[in-house]
Design a protein around this motif. Structure first.
Motif, PDB file in Angstrom:
ATOM      1  N   THR A   1       0.991  -0.954   0.370  1.00 31.81           N
ATOM      2  CA  THR A   1      -0.202  -0.023   0.145  1.00 31.81           C
ATOM      3  C   THR A   1       0.876   1.275  -0.118  1.00 31.81           C
ATOM      4  N   VAL A   2       0.304   2.337  -0.834  1.00 31.90           N
ATOM      5  CA  VAL A   2       1.333   3.030  -0.908  1.00 31.90           C
ATOM      6  C   VAL A   2      -0.057   5.134  -0.332  1.00 31.90           C
ATOM      7  N   THR A   3       0.502   5.625  -0.303  1.00 33.59           N
ATOM      8  CA  THR A   3       0.141   6.369  -0.224  1.00 33.59           C
ATOM      9  C   THR A   3       0.230   7.573  -0.966  1.00 33.59           C
ATOM     10  N   VAL A   4      -0.709   8.687  -1.962  1.00 31.48           N
ATOM     11  CA  VAL A   4       0.331   9.489  -3.078  1.00 31.48           C
ATOM     12  C   VAL A   4      -0.505  10.489  -3.270  1.00 31.48           C
ATOM     13  N   LYS A   5       0.887  12.169  -2.773  1.00 30.69           N
ATOM     14  CA  LYS A   5      -0.287  13.118  -2.582  1.00 30.69           C
ATOM     15  C   LYS A   5       0.148  13.748  -4.037  1.00 30.69           C
ATOM     16  N   TYR A   6      -0.515  14.097  -5.079  1.00 27.87           N
ATOM     17  CA  TYR A   6      -0.838  14.856  -6.196  1.00 27.87           C
ATOM     18  C   TYR A   6      -1.200  16.542  -5.913  1.00 27.87           C
ATOM     19  N   THR A   7       0.000  16.841  -6.940  1.00 22.66           N
ATOM     20  CA  THR A   7       0.201  18.559  -7.297  1.00 22.66           C
ATOM     21  C   THR A   7      -0.047  18.777  -8.838  1.00 22.66           C
ATOM     22  N   CYS A   8      -1.177  19.216  -9.199  1.00 23.32           N
ATOM     23  CA  CYS A   8      -1.457  20.031 -10.645  1.00 23.32           C
ATOM     24  C   CYS A   8      -1.145  21.637 -10.398  1.00 23.32           C
ATOM     25  N   ALA A   9       0.158  22.204 -10.742  1.00 18.59           N
ATOM     26  CA  ALA A   9      -0.025  23.728 -10.875  1.00 18.59           C
ATOM     27  C   ALA A   9      -0.994  24.187 -11.532  1.00 18.59           C
ATOM     28  N   PHE A  10      -0.925  23.853 -12.435  1.00 23.60           N
ATOM     29  CA  PHE A  10      -2.673  24.404 -13.204  1.00 23.60           C
ATOM     30  C   PHE A  10      -4.180  24.648 -12.801  1.00 23.60           C
ATOM     31  N   ASP A  11      -4.317  23.217 -12.425  1.00 27.79           N
ATOM     32  CA  ASP A  11      -5.572  23.401 -11.847  1.00 27.79           C
ATOM     33  C   ASP A  11      -6.108  22.095 -10.408  1.00 27.79           C
ATOM     34  N   GLU A  12      -6.347  23.197  -9.562  1.00 30.82           N
ATOM     35  CA  GLU A  12      -6.100  22.743  -7.718  1.00 30.82           C
ATOM     36  C   GLU A  12      -7.308  21.473  -8.003  1.00 30.82           C
ATOM     37  N   LYS A  13      -8.567  21.346  -9.139  1.00 31.16           N
ATOM     38  CA  LYS A  13      -9.650  20.130  -8.403  1.00 31.16           C
ATOM     39  C   LYS A  13      -9.073  19.288  -9.287  1.00 31.16           C
ATOM     40  N   ARG A  14      -7.757  18.992  -9.879  1.00 27.40           N
ATOM     41  CA  ARG A  14      -7.499  17.953 -10.061  1.00 27.40           C
ATOM     42  C   ARG A  14      -6.193  16.999  -8.929  1.00 27.40           C
ATOM     43  N   ASN A  15      -5.707  17.976  -8.165  1.00 30.21           N
ATOM     44  CA  ASN A  15      -4.809  17.189  -6.707  1.00 30.21           C
ATOM     45  C   ASN A  15      -5.659  15.976  -6.095  1.00 30.21           C
ATOM     46  N   PHE A  16      -4.733  15.360  -5.432  1.00 27.75           N
ATOM     47  CA  PHE A  16      -5.268  14.470  -4.549  1.00 27.75           C
ATOM     48  C   PHE A  16      -4.748  13.565  -3.904  1.00 27.75           C
ATOM     49  N   GLU A  17      -5.193  13.327  -2.388  1.00 28.80           N
ATOM     50  CA  GLU A  17      -4.020  12.503  -1.754  1.00 28.80           C
ATOM     51  C   GLU A  17      -5.094  11.271  -1.654  1.00 28.80           C
ATOM     52  N   GLN A  18      -4.175  10.143  -1.593  1.00 30.32           N
ATOM     53  CA  GLN A  18      -5.100   9.029  -1.878  1.00 30.32           C
ATOM     54  C   GLN A  18      -3.328   7.475  -1.101  1.00 30.32           C
ATOM     55  N   SER A  19      -4.685   6.670  -0.813  1.00 28.07           N
ATOM     56  CA  SER A  19      -3.544   5.239  -1.032  1.00 28.07           C
ATOM     57  C   SER A  19      -4.249   4.272  -1.975  1.00 28.07           C
ATOM     58  N   PHE A  20      -3.319   3.878  -2.434  1.00 30.39           N
ATOM     59  CA  PHE A  20      -3.733   2.383  -3.796  1.00 30.39           C
ATOM     60  C   PHE A  20      -2.715   1.296  -3.159  1.00 30.39           C
ATOM     61  N   SER A  21      -3.558   0.310  -3.343  1.00 28.84           N
ATOM     62  CA  SER A  21      -3.361  -0.818  -2.566  1.00 28.84           C
ATOM     63  C   SER A  21      -3.145  -1.959  -3.672  1.00 28.84           C
ATOM     64  N   ARG A  22      -2.814  -2.869  -3.590  1.00 31.20           N
ATOM     65  CA  ARG A  22      -2.293  -3.708  -5.122  1.00 31.20           C
ATOM     66  C   ARG A  22      -1.792  -5.021  -4.158  1.00 31.20           C
ATOM     67  N   PHE A  23      -2.029  -6.086  -4.865  1.00 33.16           N
ATOM     68  CA  PHE A  23      -0.843  -7.543  -4.674  1.00 33.16           C
ATOM     69  C   PHE A  23      -0.733  -8.327  -5.582  1.00 33.16           C
ATOM     70  N   ALA A  24      -0.351  -9.815  -5.176  1.00 35.64           N
ATOM     71  CA  ALA A  24      -0.119 -11.122  -5.908  1.00 35.64           C
ATOM     72  C   ALA A  24      -0.065 -12.057  -5.289  1.00 35.64           C
ATOM     73  N   ASP A  25      -0.188 -12.989  -5.372  1.00 33.26           N
ATOM     74  CA  ASP A  25      -0.023 -13.695  -5.086  1.00 33.26           C
ATOM     75  C   ASP A  25       1.088 -14.895  -5.688  1.00 33.26           C
ATOM     76  N   TYR A  26       1.465 -15.974  -4.376  1.00 33.54           N
ATOM     77  CA  TYR A  26       2.594 -16.812  -4.493  1.00 33.54           C
ATOM     78  C   TYR A  26       2.014 -18.174  -4.017  1.00 33.54           C
ATOM     79  N   PRO A  27       2.558 -19.381  -4.203  1.00 27.24           N
ATOM     80  CA  PRO A  27       2.424 -20.762  -4.370  1.00 27.24           C
ATOM     81  C   PRO A  27       3.131 -21.113  -2.044  1.00 27.24           C
TER      82      PRO A  27
END
Length: 157
Positions: A99-125
């Motif tokens: 899991t990573v937490t990301v803060k994204y900032t767009c200098a030209f359109d603050e409506k695009r800015n976000f702070e969000q967690s992303f999580s992904r997985f992979a399985d193994y035997p």
């Protein structure tokens, strides 16, 4: 048709990314590792994977800091757990989740800015030791995470 694209004030590339036309640069700060069980190399490999994704799939120049579009964050989770229990009460599959937490900032359109967690997985035997497959799993998960982040920031998903 060209009037339509000019009026939208959004630049479209062949891969579907919508990037503000004023944006010329992107920066990705080093993602610190705050996950207690994560290997030390995860910070470096994830940060480089995100930089590579952004530079290879956009027209933006990668800069060390203060990009027109900026990404920063941290690694907040790293866990492995059984997911497929057999009749013998032993796991047939294990799952590595990052899991990573990301803060994204767009200098030209603050409506695009976000702070969000992303999580992904992979399985193994379960008959494989995590240390023997960990590098491959981290690469696979990093690829999925960076694609999710790219889509959220530049494809408005």
């Amino acid at each position: 048709m060209s009037i339509f694209f000019t009026a939208c004030r959004v630049s479209y590339s062949l891969n579907g990314a919508s990037i503000p036309p004023e944006a010329k640069t992107v920066s990705v700060a080093f993602f610190q590792n705050y996950a207690s069980l994560a290997p030390p190399v995860l910070s470096q490999t994830f940060t480089e994977a995100l930089r590579t994704k952004l530079s290879s799939q956009s027209r933006l120049a990668l800069v060390s800091r203060d990009g027109d579009l900026a990404f920063e964050g941290s690694i907040t989770g790293y866990a492995t757990m059984p997911v497929a229990i057999q009749s013998t009460d032993q796991a047939a599959q294990n799952r590595l989740t990052i899991t990573v937490t990301v803060k994204y900032t767009c200098a030209f359109d603050e409506k695009r800015n976000f702070e969000q967690s992303f999580s992904r997985f992979a399985d193994y035997p379960s008959n494989q030791n995590l240390t023997t497959v960990e590098s491959k799993l981290m690469d696979e998960i990093n690829d999925q995470l960076t694609q999710d982040i790219f889509n959220k920031a530049l494809n408005n998903w």
